[in-house]
Design a protein around this motif. Structure first.
Motif, PDB file in Angstrom:
ATOM      1  N   LYS A   3       0.827  -1.210   0.000  1.00 30.94           N
ATOM      2  CA  LYS A   3       0.000   0.000   0.000  1.00 30.94           C
ATOM      3  C   LYS A   3       0.862   1.261   0.000  1.00 30.94           C
ATOM      4  O   LYS A   3       0.564   2.221  -0.707  1.00 30.94           O
ATOM      5  N   ASP A   4       1.962   1.247   0.756  1.00 30.98           N
ATOM      6  CA  ASP A   4       2.860   2.410   0.784  1.00 30.98           C
ATOM      7  C   ASP A   4       3.527   2.624  -0.567  1.00 30.98           C
ATOM      8  O   ASP A   4       3.642   3.757  -1.049  1.00 30.98           O
ATOM      9  N   ASN A   5       3.968   1.533  -1.193  1.00 32.82           N
ATOM     10  CA  ASN A   5       4.601   1.629  -2.510  1.00 32.82           C
ATOM     11  C   ASN A   5       3.620   2.139  -3.549  1.00 32.82           C
ATOM     12  O   ASN A   5       3.973   2.958  -4.402  1.00 32.82           O
ATOM     13  N   LEU A   6       2.387   1.665  -3.482  1.00 32.40           N
ATOM     14  CA  LEU A   6       1.370   2.085  -4.430  1.00 32.40           C
ATOM     15  C   LEU A   6       1.122   3.590  -4.336  1.00 32.40           C
ATOM     16  O   LEU A   6       1.131   4.301  -5.349  1.00 32.40           O
ATOM     17  N   VAL A   7       0.931   4.082  -3.126  1.00 29.18           N
ATOM     18  CA  VAL A   7       0.680   5.515  -2.931  1.00 29.18           C
ATOM     19  C   VAL A   7       1.887   6.330  -3.398  1.00 29.18           C
ATOM     20  O   VAL A   7       1.744   7.315  -4.122  1.00 29.18           O
ATOM     21  N   GLU A   8       3.086   5.892  -3.004  1.00 30.20           N
ATOM     22  CA  GLU A   8       4.293   6.625  -3.361  1.00 30.20           C
ATOM     23  C   GLU A   8       4.501   6.672  -4.875  1.00 30.20           C
ATOM     24  O   GLU A   8       4.789   7.731  -5.443  1.00 30.20           O
ATOM     25  N   LEU A   9       4.335   5.540  -5.538  1.00 31.91           N
ATOM     26  CA  LEU A   9       4.515   5.505  -6.989  1.00 31.91           C
ATOM     27  C   LEU A   9       3.473   6.349  -7.706  1.00 31.91           C
ATOM     28  O   LEU A   9       3.781   7.060  -8.665  1.00 31.91           O
ATOM     29  N   ARG A  10       2.245   6.302  -7.235  1.00 29.19           N
ATOM     30  CA  ARG A  10       1.185   7.107  -7.863  1.00 29.19           C
ATOM     31  C   ARG A  10       1.505   8.595  -7.736  1.00 29.19           C
ATOM     32  O   ARG A  10       1.381   9.351  -8.695  1.00 29.19           O
ATOM     33  N   LYS A  11       1.998   8.999  -6.565  1.00 28.87           N
ATOM     34  CA  LYS A  11       2.328  10.415  -6.361  1.00 28.87           C
ATOM     35  C   LYS A  11       3.560  10.828  -7.164  1.00 28.87           C
ATOM     36  O   LYS A  11       3.598  11.917  -7.734  1.00 28.87           O
ATOM     37  N   ILE A  12       4.556   9.967  -7.212  1.00 27.49           N
ATOM     38  CA  ILE A  12       5.765  10.259  -8.000  1.00 27.49           C
ATOM     39  C   ILE A  12       5.397  10.481  -9.463  1.00 27.49           C
ATOM     40  O   ILE A  12       5.953  11.344 -10.132  1.00 27.49           O
TER      41      ILE A  12
END
Length: 142
Positions: A3-12
């Motif tokens: 979930k953290d990776n998903l949010v971070e990648l989407r924001k990046i």
């Protein structure tokens, strides 16, 4: 971690939940549940998400940006690696991390070519890989 990776990648990638949801064929609400950890996508959706961001499924699911090896950096693109920091010894020697040696099949006795660019940094190439590259280049038609 997912979930953290998903949010971070989407924001990046400067992508809204709606945009990503459209790309992978789910509703914005479903994507929101992925990001909160309320639910997990099936393997096909994981592959789609990984493809959208150009990362491996393994890194999407397991990469820990809080680990000491990752240096706090986001999930690396597919084929790119963060092996951590190594210390230079008194005579300039470094120890390559085990994961790097495994991925690049570096074994005791292998010969490595060290290249440098003052603006870009260092590169390490296996002698055999370089010789194969040169041999192939020599045989290529002009």
């Amino acid at each position: 971690m997912f979930k953290d990776n998903l949010v971070e990648l989407r924001k990046i990638h400067d992508m809204s939940q709606e945009e990503l949801a459209d790309k992978i064929g789910v509703s914005r609400q479903t994507l929101s549940k992925y990001e909160t950890g309320e639910s997990l996508p099936d393997i096909e959706k994981c592959k789609l998400i990984a493809d959208v961001f150009g990362v491996s499924i393994d890194d999407l699911l397991n990469y820990d940006s809080k680990s000491s090896e990752s240096l706090g950096l986001a999930v690396p693109p597919k084929g790119k690696h963060i092996f951590g920091i190594v210390k230079v010894g008194d005579k300039g020697q470094i120890v390559l991390p085990a994961k790097a040696r495994k991925i690049f099949d570096i074994n005791p006795g292998d010969r490595l070519l060290v290249l440098g660019d003052e603006g870009q940094g260092l590169a390490i190439i296996k002698e055999k890989g370089l010789l194969d590259l040169l041999r192939n280049a020599k045989n290529m038609p002009l």
